[in-house]
Design a protein around this motif. Structure first.
Motif, PDB file in Angstrom:
ATOM      1  N   LYS A   9     -38.032   2.728 -22.747  1.00  0.00           N
ATOM      2  CA  LYS A   9     -37.702   3.847 -22.427  1.00  0.00           C
ATOM      3  C   LYS A   9     -38.882   4.534 -22.824  1.00  0.00           C
ATOM      4  O   LYS A   9     -39.301   5.122 -23.792  1.00  0.00           O
ATOM      5  CB  LYS A   9     -36.661   4.503 -23.675  1.00  0.00           C
ATOM      6  N   ILE A  10     -39.939   5.297 -21.451  1.00  0.00           N
ATOM      7  CA  ILE A  10     -40.805   6.379 -21.843  1.00  0.00           C
ATOM      8  C   ILE A  10     -40.560   7.010 -22.395  1.00  0.00           C
ATOM      9  O   ILE A  10     -39.643   8.520 -22.005  1.00  0.00           O
ATOM     10  CB  ILE A  10     -41.141   6.110 -19.756  1.00  0.00           C
ATOM     11  N   ASP A  11     -41.650   7.740 -23.482  1.00  0.00           N
ATOM     12  CA  ASP A  11     -41.495   9.314 -23.745  1.00  0.00           C
ATOM     13  C   ASP A  11     -40.912   9.920 -23.317  1.00  0.00           C
ATOM     14  O   ASP A  11     -41.457  10.390 -22.226  1.00  0.00           O
ATOM     15  CB  ASP A  11     -41.893   8.927 -25.338  1.00  0.00           C
ATOM     16  N   LYS A  12     -40.592  11.386 -23.789  1.00  0.00           N
ATOM     17  CA  LYS A  12     -40.596  12.239 -23.190  1.00  0.00           C
ATOM     18  C   LYS A  12     -42.169  13.254 -22.770  1.00  0.00           C
ATOM     19  O   LYS A  12     -42.449  13.831 -22.114  1.00  0.00           O
ATOM     20  CB  LYS A  12     -38.997  13.624 -24.237  1.00  0.00           C
ATOM     21  N   SER A  13     -42.741  12.642 -24.400  1.00  0.00           N
ATOM     22  CA  SER A  13     -43.609  13.221 -24.151  1.00  0.00           C
ATOM     23  C   SER A  13     -44.748  12.894 -22.535  1.00  0.00           C
ATOM     24  O   SER A  13     -45.419  14.057 -22.217  1.00  0.00           O
ATOM     25  CB  SER A  13     -44.849  13.006 -25.130  1.00  0.00           C
ATOM     26  N   PHE A  14     -45.095  11.771 -22.137  1.00  0.00           N
ATOM     27  CA  PHE A  14     -45.310  11.541 -21.213  1.00  0.00           C
ATOM     28  C   PHE A  14     -44.716  11.958 -19.651  1.00  0.00           C
ATOM     29  O   PHE A  14     -45.483  12.297 -18.818  1.00  0.00           O
ATOM     30  CB  PHE A  14     -45.160  10.001 -20.670  1.00  0.00           C
ATOM     31  N   ILE A  15     -43.783  12.196 -20.087  1.00  0.00           N
ATOM     32  CA  ILE A  15     -42.666  12.532 -18.306  1.00  0.00           C
ATOM     33  C   ILE A  15     -42.708  14.146 -18.589  1.00  0.00           C
ATOM     34  O   ILE A  15     -42.916  15.114 -17.591  1.00  0.00           O
ATOM     35  CB  ILE A  15     -40.964  12.419 -18.752  1.00  0.00           C
ATOM     36  N   ASP A  16     -43.548  14.861 -19.696  1.00  0.00           N
ATOM     37  CA  ASP A  16     -43.134  16.689 -19.829  1.00  0.00           C
ATOM     38  C   ASP A  16     -44.472  16.755 -19.437  1.00  0.00           C
ATOM     39  O   ASP A  16     -44.087  17.615 -18.418  1.00  0.00           O
ATOM     40  CB  ASP A  16     -43.793  16.723 -21.449  1.00  0.00           C
ATOM     41  N   LYS A  17     -45.561  15.541 -18.476  1.00  0.00           N
ATOM     42  CA  LYS A  17     -46.715  16.462 -17.816  1.00  0.00           C
ATOM     43  C   LYS A  17     -46.351  15.420 -16.728  1.00  0.00           C
ATOM     44  O   LYS A  17     -47.500  16.080 -16.116  1.00  0.00           O
ATOM     45  CB  LYS A  17     -47.539  15.673 -18.995  1.00  0.00           C
ATOM     46  N   LEU A  18     -45.370  15.092 -16.454  1.00  0.00           N
ATOM     47  CA  LEU A  18     -46.135  15.023 -14.803  1.00  0.00           C
ATOM     48  C   LEU A  18     -45.184  16.390 -14.146  1.00  0.00           C
ATOM     49  O   LEU A  18     -45.223  15.966 -12.841  1.00  0.00           O
ATOM     50  CB  LEU A  18     -44.488  13.808 -14.684  1.00  0.00           C
ATOM     51  N   THR A  19     -44.423  17.377 -14.389  1.00  0.00           N
ATOM     52  CA  THR A  19     -44.509  18.327 -13.894  1.00  0.00           C
ATOM     53  C   THR A  19     -45.352  18.932 -12.510  1.00  0.00           C
ATOM     54  O   THR A  19     -45.271  18.692 -11.601  1.00  0.00           O
ATOM     55  CB  THR A  19     -44.253  19.851 -14.730  1.00  0.00           C
ATOM     56  N   ASN A  20     -46.651  19.224 -13.112  1.00  0.00           N
ATOM     57  CA  ASN A  20     -48.012  19.673 -11.824  1.00  0.00           C
ATOM     58  C   ASN A  20     -48.814  18.394 -11.751  1.00  0.00           C
ATOM     59  O   ASN A  20     -49.719  18.783 -10.365  1.00  0.00           O
ATOM     60  CB  ASN A  20     -48.554  20.645 -12.449  1.00  0.00           C
ATOM     61  N   LYS A  21     -48.629  17.559 -12.354  1.00  0.00           N
ATOM     62  CA  LYS A  21     -50.013  16.366 -11.864  1.00  0.00           C
ATOM     63  C   LYS A  21     -49.385  15.258 -12.073  1.00  0.00           C
ATOM     64  O   LYS A  21     -48.874  15.383 -13.131  1.00  0.00           O
ATOM     65  CB  LYS A  21     -51.170  16.985 -12.019  1.00  0.00           C
ATOM     66  N   GLU A  22     -49.875  14.499 -11.775  1.00  0.00           N
ATOM     67  CA  GLU A  22     -49.732  12.846 -12.066  1.00  0.00           C
ATOM     68  C   GLU A  22     -50.040  12.792 -13.243  1.00  0.00           C
ATOM     69  O   GLU A  22     -50.784  13.024 -13.664  1.00  0.00           O
ATOM     70  CB  GLU A  22     -50.475  11.838 -10.997  1.00  0.00           C
ATOM     71  N   ASN A  23     -49.748  11.682 -13.626  1.00  0.00           N
ATOM     72  CA  ASN A  23     -50.039  10.997 -15.099  1.00  0.00           C
ATOM     73  C   ASN A  23     -50.022   9.744 -14.922  1.00  0.00           C
ATOM     74  O   ASN A  23     -49.067   9.189 -14.996  1.00  0.00           O
ATOM     75  CB  ASN A  23     -48.746  10.836 -16.179  1.00  0.00           C
ATOM     76  N   PRO A  24     -51.562   8.796 -15.151  1.00  0.00           N
ATOM     77  CA  PRO A  24     -51.608   7.437 -14.783  1.00  0.00           C
ATOM     78  C   PRO A  24     -51.208   6.922 -15.858  1.00  0.00           C
ATOM     79  O   PRO A  24     -50.670   5.680 -15.216  1.00  0.00           O
ATOM     80  CB  PRO A  24     -53.252   7.964 -15.387  1.00  0.00           C
ATOM     81  N   LEU A  25     -51.102   7.014 -16.949  1.00  0.00           N
ATOM     82  CA  LEU A  25     -49.937   6.986 -17.882  1.00  0.00           C
ATOM     83  C   LEU A  25     -48.307   5.883 -18.011  1.00  0.00           C
ATOM     84  O   LEU A  25     -47.736   4.506 -18.096  1.00  0.00           O
ATOM     85  CB  LEU A  25     -49.972   7.278 -19.915  1.00  0.00           C
TER      86      LEU A  25
END
Ligand code: C2E
Ligand code: MG
Ligand code: MG
Ligand code: MG
Length: 282
Positions: free
Chosen positions: A201-217
């Protein structure tokens, strides 16, 4: 003057400490009563496929109806229960509640429903837990794999050999392990290969950052899961952009306020019925 303000600071610190300890002792006492008085309720949040969306299971999340404080959220008492060891009794109680709910839903005509329950990794320190889960499946007549578990990685790594034996012991019941808050803990990749985990389960903190740009993690976790043949759930999806991006990246499952907050059992069931009808009418 410097000296007295220093003393003042010490006094302030002591007061703050005393308040905190008092609060912890209160919660410890209240937890004891709360379990006896049945003050805990499970809420349910759907886990859905990103393609349809189709509800595949519900995550059970505890809420405490405290006689004085009102509705208390888990972040305010789970860490204390972990600290005092009361988490063991609380989790075992809630596993019974979840199993009973599952049996009731199944009897009401929803044979495909599944539930995942959050449990402390402390349970993975004794083989008794396997017997407990077996008796639960028997008592509530649950088909294999319908009640699964969510754990965080930290406690598992301490006794990897025993944890692995316990997870293997649960396998004949179809009890799958979901690794919660993935990416926030040790993430020492060696153990991932060794532990028979089913889903990250990918933690919410990583998903939060997906809004405006890609998150390589997020990409890294998805490809890690793919090469280890693990399923992935993205936690805390709050907007359609995140949904679309995750779907495009091949993430199969998601969870979050965009589809639904955690709901009391009756409302969760109503949501399931609505979703099933929508899915059937497509
Ligand atoms: P968790 O298992 O990682 O659960 C996810 C948390 O994120 C839940 O908080 C859920 O309500 C919240 N959440 C889900 N989607 C969204 C979203 O889109 N936006 C936002 N802002 N939040 C979202 P909750 O219910 O307060 O639970 C907190 C934690 O308490 C859980 O984290 C879990 O670690 C623990 N917990 C809950 N129930 C139990 C239990 O019965 N036993 C144990 N041992 N731990 C539990
Ligand atoms: Mg969880
Ligand atoms: Mg989580
Ligand atoms: Mg969490």
């Amino acid at each position: 003057e410097a000296k007295s303000s220093g003393r003042g600071r010490v006094r302030y610190f002591n007061n703050a400490m005393r308040k905190k300890l008092k609060r912890q002792a209160d919660i410890e006492n209240d937890l004891q009563h709360g379990i006896k008085n049945d003050e805990f309720e499970l809420y349910f949040q759907p886990i859905f496929t990103l393609n349809q969306p189709h509800i595949v299971s519900f995550e059970a999340l505890v809420r405490w109806h405290h006689p004085k404080a009102g509705l208390v959220s888990p972040d305010d008492f789970i860490p204390i229960a972990e600290h005092t060891g009361q988490i063991i009794d609380l989790d075992l109680h809630l596993l019974h509640v979840a199993a009973a709910q599952l049996q009731q839903w199944r009897r009401a005509g929803n044979p495909t429903i599944r539930i995942t329950v959050n449990v402390s990794s402390r349970h993975f320190a004794s083989l008794d837990f396997v017997d407990f889960m077996r008796s639960l499946y028997i008592k509530y007549q649950l088909p294999n794999g319908t009640l699964c578990l969510e754990i965080t990685e930290s406690g598992l790594i301490e006794n990897l050999t025993l944890a692995t034996r316990i997870i293997h012991g649960l396998a004949p019941l179809g009890v799958k392990l979901y690794l919660d808050d993935f990416g926030t803990g040790y993430s020492a990749l060696g153990y991932l290969h060794q532990l028979p985990i089913h889903t990250l389960k990918i933690d919410k903190s990583f998903i939060d950052k997906l809004t405006n740009k890609e998150n390589p993690l997020v990409d890294a976790i998805l490809s890690l899961a793919e090469s280890l043949k693990l399923n992935v759930v993205a936690e805390g999806i709050e907007n359609p952009k995140q949904w679309a991006l995750l779907k495009r990246k091949g993430c199969q499952l998601g969870q979050g306020y965009l589809v639904s907050k955690p709901l009391p059992a009756q409302k969760a069931m109503a949501l399931l019925i609505k979703h099933t009808e929508v899915a059937l009418s497509i």
